[in-house]
Scaffold this motif. Structure first.
Motif, short mmCIF file in Angstrom:
data_model
loop_
_atom_site.label_atom_id
_atom_site.label_comp_id
_atom_site.label_asym_id
_atom_site.label_seq_id
_atom_site.Cartn_x
_atom_site.Cartn_y
_atom_site.Cartn_z
N SER A 27 0.82 -1.20 0.00
CA SER A 27 0.00 0.00 0.00
C SER A 27 0.86 1.26 0.00
CB SER A 27 -0.94 0.00 1.21
OG SER A 27 -0.21 -0.01 2.41
N LEU A 28 0.22 2.38 -0.18
CA LEU A 28 0.87 3.68 -0.18
C LEU A 28 0.60 4.39 1.14
CD1 LEU A 28 -0.27 4.81 -3.74
CD2 LEU A 28 2.11 4.34 -3.11
N CYS A 32 1.99 9.70 -0.26
CA CYS A 32 2.18 9.18 -1.61
C CYS A 32 0.84 8.93 -2.30
CB CYS A 32 3.02 7.90 -1.58
SG CYS A 32 4.75 8.19 -1.15
N TRP A 33 -0.17 8.53 -1.53
CA TRP A 33 -1.50 8.35 -2.10
C TRP A 33 -2.02 9.69 -2.63
CZ3 TRP A 33 -4.54 4.24 -3.25
CH2 TRP A 33 -5.88 4.51 -3.57
N PRO A 37 -0.99 10.22 -9.31
CA PRO A 37 -1.86 10.84 -10.32
C PRO A 37 -2.90 9.87 -10.89
CG PRO A 37 0.24 10.26 -11.32
CD PRO A 37 0.36 9.93 -9.85
N PHE A 38 -3.86 9.50 -10.06
CA PHE A 38 -4.94 8.63 -10.54
C PHE A 38 -5.71 9.36 -11.63
CE2 PHE A 38 -4.20 6.75 -6.34
CZ PHE A 38 -4.11 5.41 -6.69
N THR A 88 4.98 10.30 -9.30
CA THR A 88 5.13 9.05 -8.53
C THR A 88 4.78 7.83 -9.37
OG1 THR A 88 4.58 10.24 -6.49
CG2 THR A 88 4.42 7.85 -6.44
N ALA A 89 3.76 7.95 -10.20
CA ALA A 89 3.36 6.82 -11.05
C ALA A 89 4.47 6.44 -12.01
CB ALA A 89 2.09 7.17 -11.81
N ARG A 90 5.08 7.43 -12.64
CA ARG A 90 6.16 7.15 -13.59
C ARG A 90 7.33 6.47 -12.90
NH1 ARG A 90 10.86 9.52 -15.49
NH2 ARG A 90 11.26 9.21 -17.73
#
Length: 246
Positions: A27-28, A32-33, A37-38, A88-90
């Motif tokens: 989990s984050l 970070c959550w 970038p959802f 963060t996703a990248r």
């Protein structure tokens, strides 16, 4: 149970992004959550790219498509993505793809599952394949890892070798859309041993990142040769240059 408690005391769960302590494995942390970038809001039904702001939410149908999909329809029915390929996703995707952090595939697949509508229970989950040489060098196919966990979460059949990459292709990060399409268009085939199984089925095609759509298009075009009922695609993240998550 006692052993699990002892292990958690010695190795407490950590955020998959920053290593801060969290309550559950995979989990984050809250920070970070918040920064992840959802992909939310209005997006193209064909390729999942975010649509311009200012659209009246009350008039959206969920079937809106972007200019690119309107001018050149995709060889699939619907496109989905869980994240924007930034920040963060990248960083996490690059860690999964090149940093041997295969444990990231499990939580990532759960984000992907939430980005999908209800699917037919007979849908086959098919990953974008790697060429054997690149597979030997990397030792795993990140798209196949995502697809495996996603199929488990959705209780769908996983067909890891439905597609074959018969020709090695160079890295395409800096290539134009036209170059990407030219390079990948002849590199993929349906595995002969699965042609009958795929025929007339609904297929969910899975990859880690959707950029121009050239790779997904080549896979979908190859799959069209077995006359599937429908092909949908999903990527963990969508590249959307010039877009910033609100």
């Amino acid at each position: 149970m006692r052993m699990q408690t002892m292990l958690r005391l010695v190795y407490p769960p950590q955020c998959i992004s920053c290593s801060a302590l969290v309550e559950q494995d995979g989990s984050l942390c809250a920070s970070c959550w918040r920064d992840m970038p959802f992909l939310t809001g209005a997006k193209c039904a064909g390729c999942a790219v975010p649509l311009p702001g200012g659209l009246d939410a009350e008039t959206l149908t969920g079937a809106e498509i972007c200019d690119d999909c309107m001018s050149a329809p995709r060889p699939w029915t619907a496109g989905h993505a869980a994240l924007l390929y930034e920040g963060t996703a990248r960083r996490l995707i690059l860690s999964l793809k090149h940093g041997d952090r295969t444990e990231l595939a499990r939580p990532a697949a759960k984000w992907m599952a939430k980005a999908l509508p209800q699917l037919d229970p007979d849908t086959l989950v098919v990953p974008v394949p790697l060429h054997w040489f690149r597979f030997l060098r990397r030792r795993y196919n990140q798209a196949a890892l995502l697809a495996k966990h996603l199929s488990g979460d959705l209780n769908l059949e996983f067909l890891p070798d439905a597609l074959l990459r018969n020709k090695a292709t160079p890295a395409m990060g800096k290539k134009t859309v036209e170059d990407r399409s030219s390079v990948i268009s002849t590199a993929l085939d349906v595995n002969p041993k699965h042609r009958q199984k795929l025929q007339g089925k609904r297929i969910l095609l899975v990859d880690d990142v959707l950029t121009s759509g050239a790779t997904m298009a080549a896979c979908a075009t190859a799959l069209q040769s077995v006359q599937p009922q429908q092909i949908d695609v999903i990527a963990l993240a969508r590249v959307a240059k010039g877009w910033r998550n609100p």
